[in-house]
Write an enzyme that holds these catalytic residues in place. Structure first.
Site, PDB file in Angstrom:
ATOM      1  N   LYS A  62       0.833  -1.076   0.004  1.00 53.07           N
ATOM      2  CA  LYS A  62       0.096   0.086   0.091  1.00 53.07           C
ATOM      3  C   LYS A  62       0.750   1.383   0.171  1.00 53.07           C
ATOM      4  O   LYS A  62       1.903   1.090   0.386  1.00 53.07           O
ATOM      5  CB  LYS A  62      -0.887  -0.021   1.091  1.00 53.07           C
ATOM      6  CG  LYS A  62      -0.277  -0.021   2.444  1.00 53.07           C
ATOM      7  CD  LYS A  62      -0.968  -0.659   3.717  1.00 53.07           C
ATOM      8  CE  LYS A  62      -0.181  -0.566   5.001  1.00 53.07           C
ATOM      9  NZ  LYS A  62      -1.053  -1.231   6.144  1.00 53.07           N
TER      10      LYS A  62
ATOM     11  N   ARG B 129     -10.978  -0.924  14.464  1.00 51.27           N
ATOM     12  CA  ARG B 129     -10.456   0.069  13.432  1.00 51.27           C
ATOM     13  C   ARG B 129     -11.213  -0.436  12.071  1.00 51.27           C
ATOM     14  O   ARG B 129     -12.133   0.431  11.452  1.00 51.27           O
ATOM     15  CB  ARG B 129      -8.967   0.088  13.283  1.00 51.27           C
ATOM     16  CG  ARG B 129      -8.620   0.921  12.117  1.00 51.27           C
ATOM     17  CD  ARG B 129      -7.130   0.628  11.914  1.00 51.27           C
ATOM     18  NE  ARG B 129      -6.522  -0.393  11.198  1.00 51.27           N
ATOM     19  CZ  ARG B 129      -5.368  -0.669  10.630  1.00 51.27           C
ATOM     20  NH1 ARG B 129      -4.710   0.233  10.657  1.00 51.27           N
ATOM     21  NH2 ARG B 129      -5.208  -1.750   9.957  1.00 51.27           N
TER      22      ARG B 129
ATOM     23  N   TYR C 149      13.688  29.916   8.384  1.00 52.94           N
ATOM     24  CA  TYR C 149      12.389  30.621   8.835  1.00 52.94           C
ATOM     25  C   TYR C 149      12.705  31.000  10.312  1.00 52.94           C
ATOM     26  O   TYR C 149      12.982  30.100  11.086  1.00 52.94           O
ATOM     27  CB  TYR C 149      11.202  29.899   8.521  1.00 52.94           C
ATOM     28  CG  TYR C 149      10.723  29.978   7.293  1.00 52.94           C
ATOM     29  CD1 TYR C 149      10.437  31.159   6.734  1.00 52.94           C
ATOM     30  CD2 TYR C 149      10.654  28.713   6.503  1.00 52.94           C
ATOM     31  CE1 TYR C 149      10.057  31.283   5.298  1.00 52.94           C
ATOM     32  CE2 TYR C 149      10.346  28.875   4.864  1.00 52.94           C
ATOM     33  CZ  TYR C 149       9.985  30.227   4.340  1.00 52.94           C
ATOM     34  OH  TYR C 149       9.372  30.173   3.351  1.00 52.94           O
TER      35      TYR C 149
ATOM     36  N   MET D  22       9.537  23.834   3.014  1.00 51.98           N
ATOM     37  CA  MET D  22       9.062  22.840   2.254  1.00 51.98           C
ATOM     38  C   MET D  22       9.679  22.272   1.298  1.00 51.98           C
ATOM     39  O   MET D  22       9.745  20.904   0.916  1.00 51.98           O
ATOM     40  CB  MET D  22       7.751  23.683   1.403  1.00 51.98           C
ATOM     41  CG  MET D  22       7.119  22.864   0.633  1.00 51.98           C
ATOM     42  SD  MET D  22       5.745  23.830  -0.296  1.00 51.98           S
ATOM     43  CE  MET D  22       4.505  24.741   0.994  1.00 51.98           C
TER      44      MET D  22
HETATM   45  C1  LIG Z   1      -0.353  -2.136   6.923  1.00 56.43           C
HETATM   46  C2  LIG Z   1      -0.927  -3.492   7.088  1.00 56.43           C
HETATM   47  C3  LIG Z   1      -0.140  -4.634   6.930  1.00 56.43           C
HETATM   48  C4  LIG Z   1       1.472  -4.611   6.992  1.00 56.43           C
HETATM   49  O1  LIG Z   1       2.184  -4.163   8.120  1.00 56.43           O
HETATM   50  P1  LIG Z   1       3.631  -4.173   8.282  1.00 56.43           P
HETATM   51  O2  LIG Z   1       3.680  -3.686   9.896  1.00 56.43           O
HETATM   52  O3  LIG Z   1       4.194  -3.045   7.399  1.00 56.43           O
HETATM   53  O4  LIG Z   1       4.146  -5.515   8.126  1.00 56.43           O
HETATM   54  C5  LIG Z   1      -0.626  -5.848   7.332  1.00 56.43           C
HETATM   55  N1  LIG Z   1      -1.974  -5.934   7.390  1.00 56.43           N
HETATM   56  C6  LIG Z   1      -2.787  -5.121   7.566  1.00 56.43           C
HETATM   57  C7  LIG Z   1      -4.251  -5.194   7.535  1.00 56.43           C
HETATM   58  C8  LIG Z   1      -2.192  -3.452   7.170  1.00 56.43           C
HETATM   59  O5  LIG Z   1      -2.912  -2.524   7.116  1.00 56.43           O
END
Ligand SMILES: *Cc1c(COP(=O)(O)O)cnc(C)c1O
Length: 377
Positions: free
Chosen positions: A39, A138, A259, A307
């Site tokens: 992701k 969650r 800044y 930035m």
């Molecule tokens: C991001 C995520 C993972 C991977 O997590 P890591 O700590 O990077 O291995 C696995 N399962 C879910 C549901 C996640 O959101």
């Protein structure tokens, strides 16, 4: 020089290391399978490149957060791969998800109903993962909902269940009692769906022991080598970030920097301005903290991170050691993403995932370097 503008710096991704980390973890969790969580553009590194390399290493299960991310990696993956969408079904995009063969992680009863509705319309079962909330509050359905689905005789006509999953809240704290609690709840739900492959562990979860491996481990960060995963092979760092020097100057006592003039020199200092800032994901909280490195010499950040640039003190280096256009290390052998995260008061996941789009990216695999330049040149 390769004929392309270099952007703000150079992000080097060692795909051999990513592949080796995957192979080590896959061997460690066998007979469970190992999936890659890529992701957020593979944690800021470049999801299509990472996906292709992992596919060559035998990975066939990939997780992303959003449908848009699924589309981005589907372009490079063979149709033999499963692409799971963690954040669930996006209302209105169910047909696209089905057309492309993505597997939505159904997180709520309404998503189950929407997906079943489409399956009825199309006259065939659609692939799906079910996420159960075992205590993180969650994402995912509650236990009652899981029981209802398990007792629903027509579910199998509409959903081809490919995965039953949950996520651990405290996997990075091995002694936390929540791990065993979630494991017990998940085991109970799993007994309702005995034929469906199950998954509870992320990278840190894989280290909690074989009881957490089930059928599939979902590894993200472990692939990039910043966490120890309890495998016999130590993780290989896969990421290097170098920033480009865009100006060098010497300041005198009393001169202010950046800044708010947040740094005032008390002695003469030689400064290098680096072309990377918070728009590139370098945390502004590193203003006056943290450092860049050059050949093992620490170059402290002085003044505020802006930035598009920030300033480091290079007085510790001999004069002339660095010039305009040279690179200094921000993540690499002298300073890991975990070190940067510690200085910034965050975690390495965040440091990597926020790396911006203005870097020149170098993907190295089997001695070949593929260069992606910002601006698409
Ligand atoms: C991001 C995520 C993972 C991977 O997590 P890591 O700590 O990077 O291995 C696995 N399962 C879910 C549901 C996640 O959101």
């Amino acid at each position: 020089m390769n004929g392309c503008p270099g952007g703000t710096g150079r992000l080097t991704v060692d795909l051999d290391a990513v592949r080796a980390n995957f192979a080590a973890l896959a061997a460690h969790v066998a007979p469970a399978a190992c999936a890659a969580v890529i992701k957020a553009d593979a944690y800021g590194l470049g999801a299509p490149f990472v996906a292709e390399a992992l596919h060559r290493q035998g990975c066939r299960s990939f997780f992303v957060a959003h449908l848009s991310e699924a589309l981005a990696i589907a372009r490079v993956l063979e149709p033999d791969s499963d692409i799971f969408v963690l954040n669930g079904l996006e209302p209105g995009y169910e047909p696209l998800c089905a057309d492309r063969g993505f597997i939505p992680v159904l997180n709520a009863p309404e998503q189950v109903e929407a997906w079943r509705g489409l399956a009825i319309e199309r006259g065939r079962a659609l692939p799906a993962a079910l996420q159960i909330d075992t205590g993180m509050s969650r994402l995912g359905m509650d236990l009652d909902c899981a029981v209802r689905l398990a007792n629903d005789a027509t579910l199998a006509e509409q959903l081809s269940l490919r995965l039953l999953m949950t996520h651990l809240a405290c996997a990075d704290l091995p002694d936390h009692p929540a791990n065993a609690d979630q494991l017990a709840r998940f085991a109970a739900v799993r007994s309702l769906f005995p034929a469906v492959p199950a998954s509870i562990a992320n990278s840190a979860g894989a280290v909690l022991g074989g009881g957490y491996h089930f059928d599939l481990v979902r590894a993200g960060l472990a692939l990039f080598g910043t966490v120890s995963t309890g495998t016999t092979a130590s993780p290989l760092p896969a990421v290097r970030l170098d920033a480009r020097i865009i100006q060098i100057r010497t300041i005198e006592p009393g001169d202010g920097v950046g800044y708010g003039l947040a740094h005032i020199a008390s002695t003469p200092q030689r400064l290098a301005t680096l072309g990377i800032g918070y728009a590139d994901g370098w945390p502004r909280s590193l203003s006056g903290r943290g450092a860049a490195w050059f050949k093992g010499v620490r170059l402290p950040i002085v003044g505020r991170v802006s930035m598009d640039c920030m300033t480091v003190d290079i007085s510790a280096l001999p004069e002339g050691a660095l010039g305009h256009g040279d690179f200094v290390e921000l993540i690499g052998p002298s300073q890991s993403a975990v070190d940067v995260a510690d200085d910034a008061g965050t975690i390495d996941h965040e440091i990597l995932a926020r790396l911006g789009t203005r870097f020149q990216r170098l993907f190295i695999e089997s001695g070949v370097t593929d260069i992606q330049s910002p601006g698409g040149l």
